[in-house]
Design a protein around this motif. Sequence first.
Motif, PDB file in Angstrom:
ATOM      1  N   MET A 269      -8.194   4.204 -10.845  1.00 15.43           N
ATOM      2  CA  MET A 269      -9.383   4.462  -9.767  1.00 15.43           C
ATOM      3  C   MET A 269      -9.395   3.133  -8.411  1.00 15.43           C
ATOM      4  SD  MET A 269     -12.862   1.429 -10.757  1.00 15.43           S
ATOM      5  CE  MET A 269     -12.985   2.541 -12.251  1.00 15.43           C
ATOM      6  N   GLY A 270      -9.944   4.087  -7.452  1.00 15.37           N
ATOM      7  CA  GLY A 270      -9.609   3.502  -6.235  1.00 15.37           C
ATOM      8  C   GLY A 270     -10.248   4.158  -4.567  1.00 15.37           C
ATOM      9  N   ARG A 271      -9.326   4.048  -4.010  1.00 17.55           N
ATOM     10  CA  ARG A 271     -10.104   4.356  -2.411  1.00 17.55           C
ATOM     11  C   ARG A 271      -9.361   4.528  -1.443  1.00 17.55           C
ATOM     12  NH1 ARG A 271     -12.472  -1.288  -0.328  1.00 17.55           N
ATOM     13  NH2 ARG A 271     -10.470  -2.192   0.872  1.00 17.55           N
ATOM     14  N   VAL A 272      -9.598   5.758  -0.926  1.00 12.97           N
ATOM     15  CA  VAL A 272      -8.587   6.251   0.418  1.00 12.97           C
ATOM     16  C   VAL A 272      -9.507   5.602   1.847  1.00 12.97           C
ATOM     17  CG1 VAL A 272      -7.422   8.028   1.842  1.00 12.97           C
ATOM     18  CG2 VAL A 272      -7.829   7.805  -0.827  1.00 12.97           C
ATOM     19  N   MET A 273      -8.425   4.384   2.250  1.00 15.63           N
ATOM     20  CA  MET A 273      -9.110   3.818   3.560  1.00 15.63           C
ATOM     21  C   MET A 273      -8.525   4.399   4.817  1.00 15.63           C
ATOM     22  SD  MET A 273     -12.017   1.616   2.525  1.00 15.63           S
ATOM     23  CE  MET A 273     -12.224   1.023   3.527  1.00 15.63           C
ATOM     24  N   THR A 274      -7.898   5.164   4.296  1.00 16.59           N
ATOM     25  CA  THR A 274      -5.732   5.554   5.275  1.00 16.59           C
ATOM     26  C   THR A 274      -5.385   6.632   4.726  1.00 16.59           C
ATOM     27  OG1 THR A 274      -5.923   4.176   6.547  1.00 16.59           O
ATOM     28  CG2 THR A 274      -4.715   5.331   7.545  1.00 16.59           C
ATOM     29  N   PRO A 275      -5.538   8.175   4.984  1.00 19.38           N
ATOM     30  CA  PRO A 275      -4.292   8.649   4.016  1.00 19.38           C
ATOM     31  C   PRO A 275      -3.461   9.309   4.745  1.00 19.38           C
ATOM     32  CG  PRO A 275      -6.101   9.688   5.863  1.00 19.38           C
ATOM     33  CD  PRO A 275      -5.846   8.426   5.769  1.00 19.38           C
ATOM     34  N   GLU A 276      -2.576   9.980   5.140  1.00 19.93           N
ATOM     35  CA  GLU A 276      -0.916  10.326   4.934  1.00 19.93           C
ATOM     36  C   GLU A 276      -1.128  10.697   6.661  1.00 19.93           C
ATOM     37  OE1 GLU A 276       1.746  13.021   3.365  1.00 19.93           O
ATOM     38  OE2 GLU A 276       1.351  12.801   1.586  1.00 19.93           O
ATOM     39  N   VAL A 277      -0.566   9.877   7.575  1.00 16.57           N
ATOM     40  CA  VAL A 277      -0.913   9.898   8.932  1.00 16.57           C
ATOM     41  C   VAL A 277      -0.163  10.414   9.816  1.00 16.57           C
ATOM     42  CG1 VAL A 277      -0.664   8.263  10.637  1.00 16.57           C
ATOM     43  CG2 VAL A 277      -2.032   7.106   8.781  1.00 16.57           C
ATOM     44  N   ILE A 278      -0.018  11.670   9.911  1.00 15.68           N
ATOM     45  CA  ILE A 278       0.893  12.360  10.730  1.00 15.68           C
ATOM     46  C   ILE A 278       0.741  12.158  11.678  1.00 15.68           C
ATOM     47  CG2 ILE A 278       1.927  15.372  11.116  1.00 15.68           C
ATOM     48  CD1 ILE A 278       1.314  13.939   8.550  1.00 15.68           C
ATOM     49  N   GLU A 279       2.459  11.561  12.794  1.00 16.33           N
ATOM     50  CA  GLU A 279       2.967  10.595  13.791  1.00 16.33           C
ATOM     51  C   GLU A 279       2.588  12.333  14.986  1.00 16.33           C
ATOM     52  OE1 GLU A 279       2.475   8.394  14.167  1.00 16.33           O
ATOM     53  OE2 GLU A 279       2.650   7.074  12.709  1.00 16.33           O
ATOM     54  N   PRO A 280       2.670  12.401  15.801  1.00 16.28           N
ATOM     55  CA  PRO A 280       3.081  13.182  17.144  1.00 16.28           C
ATOM     56  C   PRO A 280       4.090  14.351  16.955  1.00 16.28           C
ATOM     57  CG  PRO A 280       1.861  11.403  17.926  1.00 16.28           C
ATOM     58  CD  PRO A 280       1.992  11.187  16.922  1.00 16.28           C
ATOM     59  N   ASN A 281       5.164  13.223  16.436  1.00 17.85           N
ATOM     60  CA  ASN A 281       6.289  14.071  16.614  1.00 17.85           C
ATOM     61  C   ASN A 281       6.414  14.714  15.553  1.00 17.85           C
ATOM     62  OD1 ASN A 281       6.610  12.170  15.843  1.00 17.85           O
ATOM     63  ND2 ASN A 281       8.581  10.744  16.656  1.00 17.85           N
ATOM     64  N   ASP A 282       5.953  14.302  14.864  1.00 17.85           N
ATOM     65  CA  ASP A 282       6.279  15.331  12.958  1.00 17.85           C
ATOM     66  C   ASP A 282       6.235  16.689  13.369  1.00 17.85           C
ATOM     67  OD1 ASP A 282       6.236  12.917  11.874  1.00 17.85           O
ATOM     68  OD2 ASP A 282       5.446  12.833  10.594  1.00 17.85           O
ATOM     69  N   HIS A 283       7.258  17.800  12.685  1.00 17.76           N
ATOM     70  CA  HIS A 283       7.080  18.981  12.898  1.00 17.76           C
ATOM     71  C   HIS A 283       6.019  19.959  12.823  1.00 17.76           C
ATOM     72  CE1 HIS A 283       8.437  18.722   8.990  1.00 17.76           C
ATOM     73  NE2 HIS A 283       8.242  19.795   8.804  1.00 17.76           N
ATOM     74  N   ASP A 284       4.939  18.946  11.582  1.00 21.42           N
ATOM     75  CA  ASP A 284       3.522  18.882  11.094  1.00 21.42           C
ATOM     76  C   ASP A 284       2.733  19.408  12.088  1.00 21.42           C
ATOM     77  OD1 ASP A 284       4.889  20.344   8.853  1.00 21.42           O
ATOM     78  OD2 ASP A 284       4.431  18.230   7.820  1.00 21.42           O
ATOM     79  N   PHE A 285       2.766  18.753  13.601  1.00 17.97           N
ATOM     80  CA  PHE A 285       1.792  18.389  14.005  1.00 17.97           C
ATOM     81  C   PHE A 285       1.799  18.724  14.879  1.00 17.97           C
ATOM     82  CE2 PHE A 285      -0.690  15.582  17.284  1.00 17.97           C
ATOM     83  CZ  PHE A 285      -1.186  15.485  16.505  1.00 17.97           C
TER      84      PHE A 285
END
Length: 408
Positions: free
Chosen positions: A389-405
């Motif tokens: 049981m829980g909550r998500v207030m902030t998911p995985e954060v992608i930084e602008p310099n990440d290759h995915d972003f």
Amino acid sequence: VFFLSLLSFLCLLALSGLCCDDTTSEFSVRLYHRMQAAGGQENILFSPLSVAVALGMVELGARGASLQEIRQAVGFGHLLPGVEFSLLQNLTEALPDDDAHYVIRFANSLFLQEGFSFNPDFLHLMKKYFRAEVETVDFSDSAAVAERINTWVENHTESKIRALLSADDFSSVTRLTLVNAVYFRGSWKNQFRPENTRTFSFSRDDGSEVQTLMMYQQGDFYYGEFSDGSQEAGGVYQVLEMPYEGEDTSMMIVLPRQEVPLASLEPIIKAPLLEEWANNVKRQKVEVYLPRFKVEQRIDLKSTLQELGIKKIFTNDADLSAMTDGKDLYIGKAVQKAYLEVTEEGAEGAVGSGMIALTRTLVLYPQVMADHPFFFVIRNRRTGCILFMGRVMTPEVIEPNDHDFDSM
């Protein structure tokens, strides 16, 4: 590593052929609300399942008021004494060691100060009901004890739960530490395609925004819209239930409207409402936007359980005489560290490449856009048992310099 678990008490009742019990599920919800009150804007994750088992282990060794506090707080007061242990045994034996649909690793251990000895009857019952390991350590060598326990936990959770305890958690007066670990990995029945994952803005309740990887799919899920008559929850909110393979286990996501903070919805969460959601969602085609997220949380449960009425086992007034003849024996640490990762496959997922900004399109079906905080439970749909049981207030954060972003 006091991995305590409450809601598994409802599993244990259900898996033994009894219906889930409102008192035990209410206990779980009360624990969530305690964590919520102390949590600020943080993610929350805990395993009610592991709380129930750890408390059951302590209950086996408790007598008198120490025993009664646990039974009353968890909601076992209406059962004949001792019945709950068979229920817990049925629960743990019903969990597969390995399964094509999902993996759950479940392990228990008691660590007692060298020089003390456990009651042979207690050791027998621990093995019978909980398949629990029992070890003696020298808590005065706190660094060595922390390393030993952490290695044990890591080995039993596929290396996902690390550094649970530190040398600072023990002292020369520590006599007993209860370790209970649970790790879950499931694969979605309908998996998200990694090529559909995009970078997206997630609006936090404090008004800030973060960039995250948003998964997308259109599929048949259990879905419903609910309304709180008092408007306390901000009007209509959405409930989405997504099964894992095998369909026995699912994740239920509860999402308020975009402009409504999760804190407005949380007060209405009660045990009967969990059942109402489960009984009233209907299978239909839904568009789902769900962020990838990973929540890892260490919770000191000692103060929380004390607030819920379980007090004596943590003090010099503890009566653990069914466990050992040692005098002044009480539980020094009650800690849980839980780990959950949600990806395209449901387990560890691949990172999509060539991300582009996701835009809302023409809505043909109900759309669940989890781009703001939400509440969730992972439960057994057949029994009502809640694993997490829980909550998500902030998911995985992608930084602008990440290759995915990609630039938005």
